[in-house]
Write an enzyme that holds these catalytic residues in place. Structure first.
Site, PDB file in Angstrom:
ATOM      1  N   TYR A  71       1.034  -1.612  -0.340  1.00 19.59           N
ATOM      2  CA  TYR A  71      -0.273   0.360   0.579  1.00 19.59           C
ATOM      3  C   TYR A  71       0.505   0.851   0.557  1.00 19.59           C
ATOM      4  O   TYR A  71       0.816   2.233  -0.950  1.00 19.59           O
ATOM      5  CB  TYR A  71      -1.013  -0.522   1.204  1.00 19.59           C
ATOM      6  CG  TYR A  71      -1.821   1.393   1.511  1.00 19.59           C
ATOM      7  CD1 TYR A  71      -2.082   2.150   0.591  1.00 19.59           C
ATOM      8  CD2 TYR A  71      -1.649   1.427   3.148  1.00 19.59           C
ATOM      9  CE1 TYR A  71      -3.012   3.069   0.798  1.00 19.59           C
ATOM     10  CE2 TYR A  71      -1.998   3.200   3.185  1.00 19.59           C
ATOM     11  CZ  TYR A  71      -3.533   3.187   2.870  1.00 19.59           C
ATOM     12  OH  TYR A  71      -3.226   4.834   2.902  1.00 19.59           O
TER      13      TYR A  71
ATOM     14  N   ASP B  30       9.524  -7.189  -3.447  1.00 21.26           N
ATOM     15  CA  ASP B  30       9.116  -7.487  -3.074  1.00 21.26           C
ATOM     16  C   ASP B  30       8.357  -9.144  -2.982  1.00 21.26           C
ATOM     17  O   ASP B  30       8.320  -9.558  -4.023  1.00 21.26           O
ATOM     18  CB  ASP B  30       7.353  -7.230  -3.908  1.00 21.26           C
ATOM     19  CG  ASP B  30       6.260  -6.565  -2.590  1.00 21.26           C
ATOM     20  OD1 ASP B  30       6.288  -5.427  -1.853  1.00 21.26           O
ATOM     21  OD2 ASP B  30       5.555  -8.066  -2.125  1.00 21.26           O
TER      22      ASP B  30
ATOM     23  N   ASP C 195      13.149 -12.149  -1.676  1.00 23.26           N
ATOM     24  CA  ASP C 195      12.952 -11.855  -0.227  1.00 23.26           C
ATOM     25  C   ASP C 195      13.469 -11.008   0.036  1.00 23.26           C
ATOM     26  O   ASP C 195      15.108 -11.088  -0.141  1.00 23.26           O
ATOM     27  CB  ASP C 195      13.081 -13.233   0.890  1.00 23.26           C
ATOM     28  CG  ASP C 195      12.663 -12.733   2.176  1.00 23.26           C
ATOM     29  OD1 ASP C 195      12.749 -11.898   2.406  1.00 23.26           O
ATOM     30  OD2 ASP C 195      11.256 -14.231   2.478  1.00 23.26           O
ATOM     31  N   ILE C 196      14.093  -9.986   1.415  1.00 23.90           N
ATOM     32  CA  ILE C 196      14.769  -9.216   1.428  1.00 23.90           C
ATOM     33  C   ILE C 196      15.681  -9.573   1.973  1.00 23.90           C
ATOM     34  O   ILE C 196      17.040  -9.197   2.050  1.00 23.90           O
ATOM     35  CB  ILE C 196      14.462  -8.279   2.658  1.00 23.90           C
ATOM     36  CG1 ILE C 196      13.804  -8.237   3.636  1.00 23.90           C
ATOM     37  CG2 ILE C 196      14.178  -6.678   2.008  1.00 23.90           C
ATOM     38  CD1 ILE C 196      13.239  -7.765   4.607  1.00 23.90           C
TER      39      ILE C 196
ATOM     40  N   TYR D 149       5.001  -6.214  17.265  1.00 18.37           N
ATOM     41  CA  TYR D 149       4.558  -5.830  15.572  1.00 18.37           C
ATOM     42  C   TYR D 149       5.715  -4.310  15.740  1.00 18.37           C
ATOM     43  O   TYR D 149       6.826  -4.295  15.323  1.00 18.37           O
ATOM     44  CB  TYR D 149       3.453  -5.102  14.873  1.00 18.37           C
ATOM     45  CG  TYR D 149       3.675  -4.141  13.769  1.00 18.37           C
ATOM     46  CD1 TYR D 149       4.724  -4.092  12.397  1.00 18.37           C
ATOM     47  CD2 TYR D 149       3.459  -2.949  14.142  1.00 18.37           C
ATOM     48  CE1 TYR D 149       4.603  -3.573  11.857  1.00 18.37           C
ATOM     49  CE2 TYR D 149       3.480  -1.620  13.265  1.00 18.37           C
ATOM     50  CZ  TYR D 149       3.845  -2.295  12.059  1.00 18.37           C
ATOM     51  OH  TYR D 149       4.543  -0.877  10.734  1.00 18.37           O
TER      52      TYR D 149
ATOM     53  N   PHE E 126     -14.316   1.095  18.867  1.00 18.98           N
ATOM     54  CA  PHE E 126     -13.480   0.858  19.721  1.00 18.98           C
ATOM     55  C   PHE E 126     -13.344   1.725  21.355  1.00 18.98           C
ATOM     56  O   PHE E 126     -12.387   2.198  21.336  1.00 18.98           O
ATOM     57  CB  PHE E 126     -12.280  -0.129  20.135  1.00 18.98           C
ATOM     58  CG  PHE E 126     -11.899  -1.187  18.679  1.00 18.98           C
ATOM     59  CD1 PHE E 126     -13.128  -2.055  18.548  1.00 18.98           C
ATOM     60  CD2 PHE E 126     -10.988  -1.496  17.482  1.00 18.98           C
ATOM     61  CE1 PHE E 126     -13.008  -2.747  17.488  1.00 18.98           C
ATOM     62  CE2 PHE E 126     -11.324  -2.304  16.875  1.00 18.98           C
ATOM     63  CZ  PHE E 126     -11.611  -2.753  16.518  1.00 18.98           C
TER      64      PHE E 126
ATOM     65  N   ARG F 256      -9.665  -2.193  22.578  1.00 16.55           N
ATOM     66  CA  ARG F 256      -9.255  -2.684  22.061  1.00 16.55           C
ATOM     67  C   ARG F 256      -8.307  -2.856  23.179  1.00 16.55           C
ATOM     68  O   ARG F 256      -7.858  -1.511  23.046  1.00 16.55           O
ATOM     69  CB  ARG F 256      -8.911  -2.367  20.753  1.00 16.55           C
ATOM     70  CG  ARG F 256      -8.130  -3.659  20.242  1.00 16.55           C
ATOM     71  CD  ARG F 256      -8.154  -3.256  18.103  1.00 16.55           C
ATOM     72  NE  ARG F 256      -7.477  -1.581  18.404  1.00 16.55           N
ATOM     73  CZ  ARG F 256      -6.455  -1.772  16.921  1.00 16.55           C
ATOM     74  NH1 ARG F 256      -7.504  -2.069  15.732  1.00 16.55           N
ATOM     75  NH2 ARG F 256      -6.387  -0.636  16.882  1.00 16.55           N
TER      76      ARG F 256
HETATM   77  C1  WQD Z   1      -7.280   4.213  14.862  1.00 15.19           C
HETATM   78  C2  WQD Z   1      -8.417   4.383  15.458  1.00 15.19           C
HETATM   79  C3  WQD Z   1      -8.890   2.256  16.963  1.00 15.19           C
HETATM   80  C4  WQD Z   1     -10.844  -0.277  13.975  1.00 15.19           C
HETATM   81  C5  WQD Z   1      -2.001   1.083  14.053  1.00 15.19           C
HETATM   82  C6  WQD Z   1      -0.767   0.361  14.256  1.00 15.19           C
HETATM   83  C7  WQD Z   1       0.485   0.874  13.653  1.00 15.19           C
HETATM   84  C8  WQD Z   1       0.328   1.031  12.501  1.00 15.19           C
HETATM   85  C9  WQD Z   1      -1.754   1.816  12.328  1.00 15.19           C
HETATM   86  C10 WQD Z   1       0.824   0.362  10.762  1.00 15.19           C
HETATM   87  C11 WQD Z   1      -8.256   3.667  16.904  1.00 15.19           C
HETATM   88  C12 WQD Z   1      -9.431   2.964  16.268  1.00 15.19           C
HETATM   89  C13 WQD Z   1      -9.961   1.030  14.647  1.00 15.19           C
HETATM   90  C14 WQD Z   1     -11.603  -0.602  14.321  1.00 15.19           C
HETATM   91  C15 WQD Z   1     -11.759   1.284  15.393  1.00 15.19           C
HETATM   92  N1  WQD Z   1       0.369   0.081  11.859  1.00 15.19           N
HETATM   93  N2  WQD Z   1     -10.760   1.536  15.936  1.00 15.19           N
HETATM   94  N3  WQD Z   1     -12.525   0.521  14.943  1.00 15.19           N
HETATM   95  O1  WQD Z   1      -4.053   1.326  16.141  1.00 15.19           O
HETATM   96  O2  WQD Z   1      -3.583   3.897  16.030  1.00 15.19           O
HETATM   97  O3  WQD Z   1      -2.474   2.016  14.857  1.00 15.19           O
HETATM   98  O4  WQD Z   1      -2.376   0.722  12.803  1.00 15.19           O
HETATM   99  O5  WQD Z   1       1.101  -1.022  10.339  1.00 15.19           O
HETATM  100  O6  WQD Z   1       1.552   1.033  13.890  1.00 15.19           O
HETATM  101  O7  WQD Z   1      -0.430  -0.024  15.955  1.00 15.19           O
HETATM  102  O8  WQD Z   1      -4.705   2.419  13.948  1.00 15.19           O
HETATM  103  O9  WQD Z   1      -6.382   1.781  12.248  1.00 15.19           O
HETATM  104  O10 WQD Z   1      -5.624   0.162  14.144  1.00 15.19           O
HETATM  105  O11 WQD Z   1      -7.413   2.306  14.894  1.00 15.19           O
HETATM  106  O12 WQD Z   1     -13.097   1.961  16.484  1.00 15.19           O
HETATM  107  O13 WQD Z   1     -13.159  -1.261  13.531  1.00 15.19           O
HETATM  108  O14 WQD Z   1      -9.377   3.653  15.072  1.00 15.19           O
HETATM  109  O15 WQD Z   1      -9.264   2.146  18.696  1.00 15.19           O
HETATM  110  O16 WQD Z   1      -8.307   4.696  18.482  1.00 15.19           O
HETATM  111  P1  WQD Z   1      -3.926   2.215  15.129  1.00 15.19           P
HETATM  112  P2  WQD Z   1      -5.932   1.663  13.871  1.00 15.19           P
END
Ligand code: WQD
Length: 339
Positions: free
Chosen positions: A23, A43, A62-63, A152, A219, A293
């Protein structure tokens, strides 16, 4: 003088883009090419899509395949790297930590070693605001003590530190970009996120508003925020892509090692995302309040001062641009690039 094809090829130096079929990787690859640079994408296509690479030179692999990375670097005369390739599902990383330590950490270390051997000394690395966990102060600066809440995030921090040591002990120089919440799709509607592989909020909201899911789950609405829902810093993926171009410019000009937040500096709540989606689409978003969550912070948004000062970068796209491009992309690509 008219140069022979071979002489010209010898002069052209490509950027290696690992994970360039994903993405953020595919949209950044496009921005890097638009800046006048040539690239080669590496990739595995486990989660990336061949279609997203378009007509950019592409190698499937693969890297961690040292010989392959060496071959690609030599064939393409690589002098700099943008490293995206990684697994990124937070939930999965807690169920299968070994998969993440192996692929992300060991894989990156092998990549760095191959780059060393190939004499490639400039790297831009894709990190995450996840390293801040539950920040005690927002907006959060790069000085905040890391507090990873997932395997992660920990793998990204481990790679940051590994890179730090390579840059201390070898000629390597790096820019580490800590992304906040990458969102939206390309403005022309041709590149975006595959919601089948994403757990992030905006793809879920899009699924609900487009009728592909009964409702989006919110959440928690009892956080200490203005409307009780979680606050994040949503950054348009094309703005994020341009931050990589600025980072490559910085390194090419001899710039020093940097670790920078990439965000807007503004917090947006889950309810504000839902409202923006209703405004842009003209439709109601079905939603349901559920439990928090585990591990989710109330608020996490960037202090984006450092990247502005060091790289002259600032975002140009609004929250509505994010929602508009995401809506257009998901509506036309319900099966991602397989649509
Ligand atoms: C955003 C907000 C949820 C889904 C994570 C990783 C981070 C990065 C991006 C990358 C929060 C809320 C979410 C849903 C909801 N990763 N939510 N209902 O948690 O900030 O970050 O993704 O590769 O490292 O930790 O992003 O989009 O999951 O959540 O209410 O179905 O939306 O609680 O407040 P987050 P998110």
């Amino acid at each position: 003088h008219v140069r022979s094809r071979r002489q010209r090829q010898m002069c052209i130096r490509d950027r290696l883009i690992t994970g360039g079929a994903g993405y953020i990787g595919s949209i950044t690859t496009r921005a890097i090419r638009a800046s006048g640079r040539s690239v080669v994408v590496l990739d595995t296509l486990e989660n990336g899509h061949r279609k997203a690479v378009g007509d950019a030179p592409f190698v499937q692999g693969d890297i961690a395949d040292t010989q392959l990375v060496l071959d690609v670097c030599r064939t393409h005369n690589v002098d700099e790297v943008v490293h995206f390739a990684a697994y990124k599902a937070v939930g999965e990383s807690m169920e299968n930590p070994g998969k993440y330590f192996h692929n992300n950490v060991t894989g990156s270390q092998k990549l760095f070693e191959a780059l060393q051997q190939a004499g490639v000394h400039r790297i831009v690395f894709s990190s995450t605001a996840g390293v801040y966990g539950n920040p005690t102060v927002v907006p959060v600066t790069e000085e905040a003590t890391p507090d990873c809440q997932s395997v992660y995030a920990e793998t990204k921090l481990m790679i940051e530190r590994t890179l730090g040591w390579y840059s201390t002990t070898t000629p390597m120089r790096h820019v580490i970009l800590r992304y906040f919440n990458a969102a939206g799709a390309s403005t022309d509607g041709t590149l975006g996120e595959d919601w089948r592989h994403s757990q992030n909020l905006i793809p879920h909201v899009m699924k609900a508003v487009l009728g592909f899911a009964p409702a989006v789950q919110v959440f928690g609405n009892d956080f200490p925020t203005t409307d009780g829902t979680g606050v994040r810093d949503y950054i348009h993926v094309e703005d994020l892509a341009h931050a990589h171009v600025a980072a490559l410019d910085h390194l090419a000009q001899g710039g020093h090692n940097l670790t920078c937040n990439v965000g807007t500096g503004f917090g947006t709540s889950v309810m504000q995302i839902i409202e923006a989606t209703e405004r842009v689409s003209g439709k109601k978003v079905p939603y349901q309040i559920t439990a928090r969550r585990p591990g989710d912070p109330a608020a996490c948004f960037a202090d984006a001062g450092l990247i502005h000062k060091e790289l002259g970068w600032s975002p140009t796209q609004s929250l509505d641009d994010i929602i508009r491009t995401a809506y257009a992309w998901h509506q036309s690509h319900p099966q991602g690039h397989d649509s």
